[in-house]
Scaffold this motif. Structure first.
Motif, PDB file in Angstrom:
ATOM      1  N   CYS A  66     -32.978  28.400 -14.576  1.00 36.82           N
ATOM      2  CA  CYS A  66     -34.333  28.205 -14.059  1.00 36.82           C
ATOM      3  C   CYS A  66     -34.336  28.560 -12.573  1.00 36.82           C
ATOM      4  CB  CYS A  66     -34.757  26.754 -14.265  1.00 36.82           C
ATOM      5  SG  CYS A  66     -36.325  26.331 -13.493  1.00 36.82           S
ATOM      6  N   THR A  67     -35.277  29.401 -12.155  1.00 35.58           N
ATOM      7  CA  THR A  67     -35.321  29.810 -10.751  1.00 35.58           C
ATOM      8  C   THR A  67     -35.881  28.708  -9.858  1.00 35.58           C
ATOM      9  OG1 THR A  67     -37.458  30.856 -11.089  1.00 35.58           O
ATOM     10  CG2 THR A  67     -35.517  32.263 -11.240  1.00 35.58           C
ATOM     11  N   GLY A  68     -36.509  27.698 -10.436  1.00 33.40           N
ATOM     12  CA  GLY A  68     -37.040  26.606  -9.637  1.00 33.40           C
ATOM     13  C   GLY A  68     -35.987  25.576  -9.304  1.00 33.40           C
ATOM     14  N   CYS A  69     -35.396  24.959 -10.331  1.00 32.61           N
ATOM     15  CA  CYS A  69     -34.441  23.868 -10.111  1.00 32.61           C
ATOM     16  C   CYS A  69     -32.994  24.323 -10.199  1.00 32.61           C
ATOM     17  CB  CYS A  69     -34.684  22.761 -11.121  1.00 32.61           C
ATOM     18  SG  CYS A  69     -34.292  23.222 -12.829  1.00 32.61           S
ATOM     19  N   ARG A  70     -32.740  25.568 -10.567  1.00 35.32           N
ATOM     20  CA  ARG A  70     -31.403  26.147 -10.723  1.00 35.32           C
ATOM     21  C   ARG A  70     -30.612  25.493 -11.846  1.00 35.32           C
ATOM     22  NH1 ARG A  70     -31.099  30.741  -9.436  1.00 35.32           N
ATOM     23  NH2 ARG A  70     -28.889  30.669  -9.111  1.00 35.32           N
ATOM     24  N   GLY A  71     -31.301  24.820 -12.760  1.00 36.10           N
ATOM     25  CA  GLY A  71     -30.638  24.215 -13.912  1.00 36.10           C
ATOM     26  C   GLY A  71     -30.500  25.224 -15.034  1.00 36.10           C
ATOM     27  N   ARG A  72     -29.447  25.088 -15.826  1.00 34.76           N
ATOM     28  CA  ARG A  72     -29.226  25.996 -16.943  1.00 34.76           C
ATOM     29  C   ARG A  72     -29.775  25.378 -18.219  1.00 34.76           C
ATOM     30  NH1 ARG A  72     -23.200  27.739 -17.101  1.00 34.76           N
ATOM     31  NH2 ARG A  72     -24.039  28.829 -18.870  1.00 34.76           N
ATOM     32  N   ALA A  73     -30.372  26.212 -19.059  1.00 32.68           N
ATOM     33  CA  ALA A  73     -30.964  25.740 -20.306  1.00 32.68           C
ATOM     34  C   ALA A  73     -30.965  26.891 -21.311  1.00 32.68           C
ATOM     35  CB  ALA A  73     -32.390  25.247 -20.063  1.00 32.68           C
ATOM     36  N   PRO A  74     -31.118  26.560 -22.605  1.00 35.07           N
ATOM     37  CA  PRO A  74     -31.220  27.635 -23.590  1.00 35.07           C
ATOM     38  C   PRO A  74     -32.458  28.489 -23.328  1.00 35.07           C
ATOM     39  CG  PRO A  74     -31.118  25.497 -24.670  1.00 35.07           C
ATOM     40  CD  PRO A  74     -31.138  25.254 -23.212  1.00 35.07           C
ATOM     41  N   ARG A 119     -39.721  30.292  -2.610  1.00 37.15           N
ATOM     42  CA  ARG A 119     -39.998  31.731  -2.726  1.00 37.15           C
ATOM     43  C   ARG A 119     -38.932  32.456  -3.539  1.00 37.15           C
ATOM     44  NH1 ARG A 119     -41.454  32.505   3.576  1.00 37.15           N
ATOM     45  NH2 ARG A 119     -43.268  31.162   3.585  1.00 37.15           N
ATOM     46  N   THR A 120     -38.521  31.845  -4.638  1.00 38.25           N
ATOM     47  CA  THR A 120     -37.464  32.435  -5.444  1.00 38.25           C
ATOM     48  C   THR A 120     -37.977  33.428  -6.479  1.00 38.25           C
ATOM     49  OG1 THR A 120     -37.565  30.585  -6.996  1.00 38.25           O
ATOM     50  CG2 THR A 120     -35.972  30.433  -5.216  1.00 38.25           C
ATOM     51  N   LEU A 121     -39.251  33.351  -6.837  1.00 37.55           N
ATOM     52  CA  LEU A 121     -39.755  34.254  -7.881  1.00 37.55           C
ATOM     53  C   LEU A 121     -39.784  35.696  -7.407  1.00 37.55           C
ATOM     54  CD1 LEU A 121     -42.606  32.135  -9.465  1.00 37.55           C
ATOM     55  CD2 LEU A 121     -40.402  32.740 -10.443  1.00 37.55           C
ATOM     56  N   GLY A 122     -40.219  35.941  -6.189  1.00 35.02           N
ATOM     57  CA  GLY A 122     -40.227  37.304  -5.668  1.00 35.02           C
ATOM     58  C   GLY A 122     -38.835  37.895  -5.577  1.00 35.02           C
ATOM     59  N   ARG A 123     -37.871  37.061  -5.176  1.00 36.46           N
ATOM     60  CA  ARG A 123     -36.486  37.547  -5.083  1.00 36.46           C
ATOM     61  C   ARG A 123     -35.876  37.769  -6.458  1.00 36.46           C
ATOM     62  NH1 ARG A 123     -33.758  33.276  -1.362  1.00 36.46           N
ATOM     63  NH2 ARG A 123     -35.518  32.093  -2.120  1.00 36.46           N
ATOM     64  N   ALA A 124     -36.150  36.854  -7.392  1.00 35.29           N
ATOM     65  CA  ALA A 124     -35.595  37.001  -8.733  1.00 35.29           C
ATOM     66  C   ALA A 124     -36.148  38.233  -9.444  1.00 35.29           C
ATOM     67  CB  ALA A 124     -35.880  35.755  -9.560  1.00 35.29           C
ATOM     68  N   LEU A 125     -37.401  38.549  -9.169  1.00 34.21           N
ATOM     69  CA  LEU A 125     -38.024  39.725  -9.786  1.00 34.21           C
ATOM     70  C   LEU A 125     -37.815  40.985  -8.951  1.00 34.21           C
ATOM     71  CD1 LEU A 125     -41.314  37.996 -10.904  1.00 34.21           C
ATOM     72  CD2 LEU A 125     -39.396  38.675 -12.344  1.00 34.21           C
ATOM     73  N   ARG A 126     -37.171  40.844  -7.812  1.00 39.97           N
ATOM     74  CA  ARG A 126     -36.895  41.951  -6.893  1.00 39.97           C
ATOM     75  C   ARG A 126     -38.168  42.692  -6.500  1.00 39.97           C
ATOM     76  NH1 ARG A 126     -31.201  44.292  -9.289  1.00 39.97           N
ATOM     77  NH2 ARG A 126     -30.057  42.370  -8.974  1.00 39.97           N
ATOM     78  N   ALA A 127     -39.155  41.910  -6.105  1.00 42.77           N
ATOM     79  CA  ALA A 127     -40.434  42.479  -5.683  1.00 42.77           C
ATOM     80  C   ALA A 127     -40.302  42.998  -4.253  1.00 42.77           C
ATOM     81  CB  ALA A 127     -41.526  41.424  -5.756  1.00 42.77           C
ATOM     82  N   ALA A 128     -41.029  44.049  -3.957  1.00 39.01           N
ATOM     83  CA  ALA A 128     -40.960  44.677  -2.643  1.00 39.01           C
ATOM     84  C   ALA A 128     -41.663  43.848  -1.577  1.00 39.01           C
ATOM     85  CB  ALA A 128     -41.560  46.074  -2.693  1.00 39.01           C
ATOM     86  N   PRO A 130     -44.861  40.376  -1.011  1.00 35.40           N
ATOM     87  CA  PRO A 130     -45.325  39.102  -1.568  1.00 35.40           C
ATOM     88  C   PRO A 130     -45.949  39.300  -2.949  1.00 35.40           C
ATOM     89  CG  PRO A 130     -46.761  39.824   0.212  1.00 35.40           C
ATOM     90  CD  PRO A 130     -45.600  40.761   0.191  1.00 35.40           C
ATOM     91  N   VAL A 131     -45.796  38.291  -3.807  1.00 38.69           N
ATOM     92  CA  VAL A 131     -46.318  38.376  -5.171  1.00 38.69           C
ATOM     93  C   VAL A 131     -47.438  37.361  -5.347  1.00 38.69           C
ATOM     94  CG1 VAL A 131     -44.195  39.237  -6.193  1.00 38.69           C
ATOM     95  CG2 VAL A 131     -44.548  36.794  -6.002  1.00 38.69           C
ATOM     96  N   ARG A 132     -48.352  37.677  -6.259  1.00 36.67           N
ATOM     97  CA  ARG A 132     -49.462  36.774  -6.560  1.00 36.67           C
ATOM     98  C   ARG A 132     -49.083  35.921  -7.765  1.00 36.67           C
ATOM     99  NH1 ARG A 132     -53.566  40.773  -7.672  1.00 36.67           N
ATOM    100  NH2 ARG A 132     -54.380  39.133  -8.995  1.00 36.67           N
ATOM    101  N   LEU A 133     -49.345  34.632  -7.678  1.00 35.76           N
ATOM    102  CA  LEU A 133     -48.966  33.706  -8.743  1.00 35.76           C
ATOM    103  C   LEU A 133     -50.175  33.055  -9.411  1.00 35.76           C
ATOM    104  CD1 LEU A 133     -46.046  31.993  -6.837  1.00 35.76           C
ATOM    105  CD2 LEU A 133     -45.840  33.608  -8.710  1.00 35.76           C
ATOM    106  N   ASP A 134     -51.353  33.674  -9.294  1.00 33.65           N
ATOM    107  CA  ASP A 134     -52.569  33.073  -9.848  1.00 33.65           C
ATOM    108  C   ASP A 134     -52.481  32.908 -11.366  1.00 33.65           C
ATOM    109  OD1 ASP A 134     -53.441  33.340  -7.246  1.00 33.65           O
ATOM    110  OD2 ASP A 134     -54.480  35.229  -7.640  1.00 33.65           O
ATOM    111  N   GLY A 135     -52.023  33.944 -12.052  1.00 34.38           N
ATOM    112  CA  GLY A 135     -51.932  33.893 -13.512  1.00 34.38           C
ATOM    113  C   GLY A 135     -50.900  32.885 -13.997  1.00 34.38           C
ATOM    114  N   VAL A 136     -49.808  32.767 -13.289  1.00 34.96           N
ATOM    115  CA  VAL A 136     -48.770  31.799 -13.667  1.00 34.96           C
ATOM    116  C   VAL A 136     -49.285  30.381 -13.480  1.00 34.96           C
ATOM    117  CG1 VAL A 136     -46.450  30.981 -13.125  1.00 34.96           C
ATOM    118  CG2 VAL A 136     -46.939  33.412 -13.087  1.00 34.96           C
TER     119      VAL A 136
END
Length: 169
Positions: A66-74, A119-128, A130-136
């Motif tokens: 998980c990119t939020g809490c860094r916990g591992r899960a199935p 701000r881990t989602l932009g890095r995990a997705l390797r975005a150039a 800032p990313v928009r998170l409205d839909g999420v």
């Protein structure tokens, strides 16, 4: 010039030797023993030469972080997020099969808040940029059950004025 550091010295065969380790490897990786000298690390060649952990993983199937809490899960317990390249917006991939790089989150508002704050989602997705998170955020509002609010009319019987818990004696 030879390397002078004793811990980084490479002996025969290109393997690193550990300082103070008395057992040496013979042909085929089997330990070559000297009379009266026991190997302090172990007798099996895999005991200190292998890097793979011998402990079984508690999850069956693919495991993601998980990119939020860094916990591992199935994989089945996490939500996959992908980047829409045209709009630079992060969208939820419910089928977990959209093309491109994905990021994984637990289905909890806390993990989403941590990912946004760090701000881990932009890095995990390797975005150039800032990313928009409205839909999420909208998807999490619809699909994730929120905790009970602390509104005055929404209190349980344990929080009402005058209520005392029973004693244990």
């Amino acid at each position: 010039m030879a390397h002078r550091h004793p811990l980084r010295h490479r002996g025969r065969g290109g393997r690193r030797r550990v300082r103070g380790h008395r057992c040496r490897r013979g042909a085929g990786g089997a330990p070559r023993r000297r009379a009266g000298v026991e190997c302090p690390v172990g007798t099996r060649p895999e005991s200190h030469m292998s890097r793979r952990s011998k402990t079984p993983t508690p999850f069956a199937g693919p495991v993601r972080t998980c990119t939020g809490c860094r916990g591992r899960a199935p994989r089945s317990a996490l939500v996959r997020l992908v980047l829409d390249g045209a709009t630079q917006a992060v969208v939820v991939d419910p089928a977990r099969s959209a093309p491109g790089r994905g990021a994984w989150l637990h289905q909890s508002q806390e993990c989403l808040d941590l990912a946004v704050r760090r701000r881990t989602l932009g890095r995990a997705l390797r975005a150039a940029g800032p990313v928009r998170l409205d839909g999420v955020q909208a998807w999490f509002d619809q699909h994730v059950r929120h905790e009970a609010s602390d509104a005055p009319g929404d209190q349980s019987s344990t929080k009402k004025a005058g209520w005392k818990p029973m004693g244990t004696r």
